[in-house]
Scaffold this active site. Structure first.
Site, short mmCIF file in Angstrom:
data_model
loop_
_atom_site.label_atom_id
_atom_site.label_comp_id
_atom_site.label_asym_id
_atom_site.label_seq_id
_atom_site.Cartn_x
_atom_site.Cartn_y
_atom_site.Cartn_z
N ASP A 198 -5.79 -30.31 -19.04
CA ASP A 198 -6.47 -29.57 -17.97
C ASP A 198 -5.48 -28.85 -17.06
O ASP A 198 -5.78 -27.81 -16.52
CB ASP A 198 -7.35 -30.53 -17.14
CG ASP A 198 -8.54 -31.02 -17.95
OD1 ASP A 198 -9.10 -30.21 -18.70
OD2 ASP A 198 -8.88 -32.22 -17.86
N PRO B 230 -6.10 -22.56 -18.76
CA PRO B 230 -7.32 -21.82 -19.10
C PRO B 230 -8.26 -22.74 -19.86
O PRO B 230 -7.81 -23.65 -20.56
CB PRO B 230 -6.81 -20.69 -20.00
CG PRO B 230 -5.54 -21.21 -20.58
CD PRO B 230 -4.93 -22.08 -19.51
N ASP B 231 -9.55 -22.53 -19.70
CA ASP B 231 -10.53 -23.30 -20.47
C ASP B 231 -10.88 -22.48 -21.71
O ASP B 231 -11.57 -21.46 -21.64
CB ASP B 231 -11.77 -23.59 -19.62
CG ASP B 231 -12.68 -24.61 -20.30
OD1 ASP B 231 -12.89 -24.50 -21.53
OD2 ASP B 231 -13.16 -25.53 -19.61
N ASN C 298 -1.48 -35.83 -24.37
CA ASN C 298 -2.50 -36.88 -24.41
C ASN C 298 -2.53 -37.52 -25.80
O ASN C 298 -1.78 -37.14 -26.69
CB ASN C 298 -3.87 -36.31 -24.02
CG ASN C 298 -4.27 -35.19 -24.96
OD1 ASN C 298 -4.46 -35.40 -26.14
ND2 ASN C 298 -4.37 -33.97 -24.43
N LYS D 95 17.18 -28.89 -18.44
CA LYS D 95 16.78 -30.29 -18.29
C LYS D 95 16.99 -30.75 -16.84
O LYS D 95 18.06 -30.52 -16.28
CB LYS D 95 17.61 -31.17 -19.24
CG LYS D 95 17.16 -32.60 -19.20
CD LYS D 95 18.00 -33.48 -20.12
CE LYS D 95 17.63 -34.93 -19.88
NZ LYS D 95 18.57 -35.85 -20.48
N PHE E 283 -16.46 -30.29 -27.77
CA PHE E 283 -16.47 -31.75 -27.80
C PHE E 283 -16.42 -32.26 -26.36
O PHE E 283 -15.94 -31.56 -25.47
CB PHE E 283 -15.26 -32.30 -28.58
CG PHE E 283 -15.53 -32.41 -30.05
CD1 PHE E 283 -15.61 -31.29 -30.84
CD2 PHE E 283 -15.73 -33.66 -30.64
CE1 PHE E 283 -15.87 -31.38 -32.20
CE2 PHE E 283 -15.99 -33.77 -31.99
CZ PHE E 283 -16.07 -32.63 -32.77
N LYS F 141 -19.92 -24.82 -19.64
CA LYS F 141 -19.03 -24.09 -20.55
C LYS F 141 -19.74 -22.92 -21.21
O LYS F 141 -19.10 -22.02 -21.73
CB LYS F 141 -18.51 -25.03 -21.65
CG LYS F 141 -17.85 -26.28 -21.11
CD LYS F 141 -16.37 -26.20 -21.20
CE LYS F 141 -15.75 -27.53 -20.82
NZ LYS F 141 -14.30 -27.51 -20.87
O1 C5P Z 1 -13.66 -30.07 -19.83
P1 C5P Z 1 -13.42 -31.02 -20.95
O2 C5P Z 1 -11.96 -31.15 -21.29
O3 C5P Z 1 -14.05 -32.34 -20.80
O4 C5P Z 1 -14.16 -30.33 -22.18
C1 C5P Z 1 -13.96 -30.70 -23.49
C2 C5P Z 1 -14.20 -29.54 -24.42
O5 C5P Z 1 -13.65 -28.35 -23.90
C3 C5P Z 1 -13.55 -29.72 -25.76
O6 C5P Z 1 -14.32 -29.02 -26.71
C4 C5P Z 1 -12.19 -29.05 -25.56
O7 C5P Z 1 -11.66 -28.60 -26.80
C5 C5P Z 1 -12.56 -27.90 -24.67
N1 C5P Z 1 -11.51 -27.50 -23.73
C6 C5P Z 1 -10.89 -26.28 -23.87
N2 C5P Z 1 -9.94 -25.87 -22.96
C7 C5P Z 1 -9.65 -26.65 -21.90
C8 C5P Z 1 -10.28 -27.89 -21.73
C9 C5P Z 1 -11.21 -28.29 -22.66
O8 C5P Z 1 -11.16 -25.58 -24.85
N3 C5P Z 1 -8.74 -26.24 -21.03
#
Ligand code: C5P
Length: 395
Positions: free
Chosen positions: A275, A303-304, A207, A285, A323, A341
């Site tokens: 995501d 993973p989040d 991104n 390749k 953020f 979160k």
């Molecule tokens: O869910 P979203 O991407 O909108 O959330 C943004 C926040 O979550 C940011 O602080 C980003 O660093 C964190 N984030 C994360 N891991 C992910 C997705 C987002 O730590 N997989």
């Protein structure tokens, strides 16, 4: 106060105010060592400066005696803060591009200490597009600025460009020293930049995140006395010296680096984590087949990291900040995200108007009980304010 300032006096008429500045600093038991540019010596004499500072004045890059007694690198490191006053248009320009052709500019390039500038120049020079550009660069580099003020100028014009008064500069210095202890003894974790999710060994999904806000947070936390670990995706930025940098590519690597860290007081997730990752990245390749049929890629959830850190059963940081880059319903989405979160604060920004890669950011600070809109600020100023707020909450 047991602090030391290295004062660099530039060549402008406001240099005369530095004599009072030195006197005021000494009265507060702040040590002052001074470098004067050649041009500064046209306005005040080294003898006056040395008499007030009680120290030898440095002015010659090629002085054999000075270099053996106190080399320019040592000079740049022996202070807690470097102050440039007056910061002339010429000095600003040299600092912005890293020119080092005398003792003052070489010291500024060699220093690893925070720098505060007090600009002073004619109003037209101050408003010139080149000076605007240089100032923006310096602010993005984390340089602190005091003034200039509006008023009558020595050249007979009126406007912005008068150097801040000595007592205003002293206040800025004292404020800096106070804030330099705000996070002393704290370990701060910051995630920054984009993640890259491989498709095959040569392609990836990513991104637009530049990492600027995250790197500014790392610099500000460092300036406030914290131990800083910066877990960063691939960006074009140099980590501030003194920060422990862990470079990663993917979200999985970023998570592993974060959960590996122990005893974190404050975690700020500023990274733009993808995501989704490619479910089965190709080992080699991917080739166009004879019919050039586009491949189909299937994704798996990443993973989040923010959620994982926020909901950790053991060893959770005392404060976890996330953020939220949103293009609509900024506050409402941020509030929902805060709940989802499990973090303590969300810094929400509207990215519909091009925040990526720029030096400015306009945010809402959202907690479980408050929503605070902040004005559009430089990313380094946003970083300082976020960390001041976190320092208060950590108390
Ligand atoms: O869910 P979203 O991407 O909108 O959330 C943004 C926040 O979550 C940011 O602080 C980003 O660093 C964190 N984030 C994360 N891991 C992910 C997705 C987002 O730590 N997989």
């Amino acid at each position: 106060m047991d602090k030391k300032v290295l004062l660099i006096i530039g060549g402008g008429i406001a240099a005369y105010k530095c004599l009072e500045l030195i006197r005021q600093l000494k009265a507060r038991h702040i040590g002052v060592r001074v470098i004067m540019t050649k041009a500064a010596e046209e306005f005040v004499t080294p003898l006056s400066v040395a008499s007030l500072s009680g120290e030898k004045v440095f002015n010659d890059l090629f002085s054999l005696t000075d270099e053996t007694e106190m080399g320019h690198i040592e000079l740049s490191r022996s202070a807690d803060l470097v102050v440039v006053a007056p910061a002339t248009a010429d000095l600003l320009a040299k600092m912005a591009v890293g020119i080092a052709n005398d003792l003052a500019t070489t010291t500024l390039l060699a220093t690893n200490k925070p720098v505060l500038i007090a600009p002073a120049m004619n109003v037209r020079m101050w408003e010139h597009v080149a000076t605007r550009r240089n100032l923006a660069t310096l602010q993005a580099d984390g340089i602190h600025v005091v003034g200039p003020n509006e008023g009558d100028m020595a050249c007979g014009e009126f406007g912005f460009g008068r150097m801040a008064e000595p007592l205003e500069i002293v206040s800025a210095i004292e404020k800096f020293f106070r804030s330099s202890k705000l996070l002393a003894g704290k370990h701060v974790l910051i995630t920054a930049g984009p993640t890259r999710e491989p498709i095959d060994p040569v392609r990836y999904i990513s991104n637009h995140s530049s990492g600027k806000q995250g790197y500014a947070l790392a610099k500000a936390a460092l300036d406030m006395g914290a131990t800083v670990t910066l877990v960063s995706g691939q960006v074009e930025l140099k980590a501030p010296s003194g920060v422990k940098l862990i470079k990663v590519e993917t979200a999985d690597q970023m998570l592993a680096a974060c959960v590996d860290l122990k005893n974190i007081d404050l975690a700020i997730c500023a990274a733009a984590v993808a995501d989704w990752k490619v479910e089965n990245p190709a080992g080699q390749k991917m080739k166009k087949d004879a019919k050039a049929t586009p491949p189909s890629i299937s994704f798996a959830a990443n993973p989040d990291i923010l959620k994982t850190l926020s909901t950790a059963k053991t060893g959770r940081a005392k404060l976890v900040v996330g953020f939220a880059a949103e293009t609509e319903n900024v506050v409402q989405n941020a509030q929902e995200k805060l709940k989802r979160k499990g973090c303590d604060m969300i810094i929400a920004n509207d990215v519909s108007e091009g925040v990526f890669g720029t030096n400015k950011n306009q945010v809402h600070v959202v907690t479980t009980t408050t929503v605070e809109p902040w004005p559009a600020l430089n990313k380094s100023e946003v970083a300082t304010r976020i960390l001041e707020l976190c320092a208060t909450l950590l108390k």
